[in-house]
Motif scaffolding. Structure first.
Motif: not given
Length: 274
Positions: A130-142, A161-165
């Motif tokens: 359920g952890d989505d790092l590829v859709s939606g606006a890029a956001a900083t992950q800590t 690090f940053s997720s990607v869109d």
């Protein structure tokens, strides 16, 4: 002078036996527990340090488990990004092919639509638990990577690090329609730009994955080092304890015999009255 009220020899023998029994009991405890220091009364300083190190080791283990989960999420996202990169490359190649003359743009567009659909499938499947790092606006992950103690203070250490869109890439490529386009060259520029975005996304996630794996390896080694440090401080030297146990058992037998002999001394006085 002999006395029937005070048997000095017996008192000395009893004192020696008590000391031997105390040492024997301590040695037996160390042999049975495997610990030289099992409580604060054995060595308060070492006990406090070892318990703190044990706590840190446990925290590092727990943090490492969390890092493993995050690493899996990033690895899954990276795989999705690389898949989108490959598909974006195919898309760009087909748009480049359409730049020629006498090309059936409708057929090429059908291929492009299929590629965009595959990109959507790759994005929807590139999630871990359920952890989505590829859709939606890029956001900083800590991510918490460990704990630190300095000057009596306690704090957590983190990396970001940053997720990607990837969804934006799908949207931009999906907007390309060769059958209605008035500028095929502009469509090729769009496709190339989105391919570059996909490459950047895959590269960024790959770097993050490598960083997390490196931190996981470090925590594994650090936990082992802490455990070894605790062991050196509190674990009993079993070879030495085994030798000490045998020595105490012999001393106990001798001290018991000595006490028995000393207790017989008053009996000798009775012969004076016969």
């Amino acid at each position: 002078m002999s006395s029937i009220l005070t048997n000095t020899s017996a008192m000395n023998a009893l004192s020696t036996l008590n000391m031997v029994n105390k040492g024997l009991n301590m040695t037996q405890d160390r042999v049975s527990t495997g610990l030289q220091i099992s409580s604060g009364k054995d060595n308060a300083a070492y006990f406090a340090i070892s318990e703190t190190m044990k706590g840190d080791s446990g925290m590092f283990d727990a943090i490492n488990e969390g890092l493993t989960s995050t690493t899996n999420s990033v690895a899954t996202a990276r795989l999705g990004a690389e898949t989108v990169q490959d598909l974006a490359s195919d898309f760009t190649e087909r748009v480049a092919f359409a730049q020629g003359s006498g090309i059936d743009l409708a057929e090429v567009q059908a291929e492009l639509d299929s590629i965009v659909s595959q990109i959507g499938s790759a994005i929807s499947q590139a999630t871990f638990n359920g952890d989505d790092l590829v859709s939606g606006a890029a956001a900083t992950q800590t991510v918490v990577t460990g704990v630190s103690r300095s000057g009596g203070s306690f704090a957590t250490t983190t990396i970001t690090f940053s997720s990607v869109d990837l969804g934006a890439i799908q949207t931009a490529l999906g907007a390309v329609d060769l059958t209605t386009s008035t500028d095929l060259e502009a469509d090729l520029v769009t496709a190339e730009a989105q391919l570059g975005a996909a490459i950047s996304a895959a590269t960024s996630l790959g770097v993050t994955e490598a960083t997390l794996e490196g931190q996981t390896d470090f925590l594994d080694a650090l936990t082992d080092t802490l455990d070894q440090g605790v062991s050196a401080m509190v674990d009993a030297d079993m070879e030495a304890e085994a030798a000490r146990l045998q020595a105490y058992q012999v001393q106990q037998q001798l001290a018991t015999q000595s006490l028995s002999i000393a207790n017989q001394s008053p009996q000798n006085i009775m012969s004076l009255f016969r």
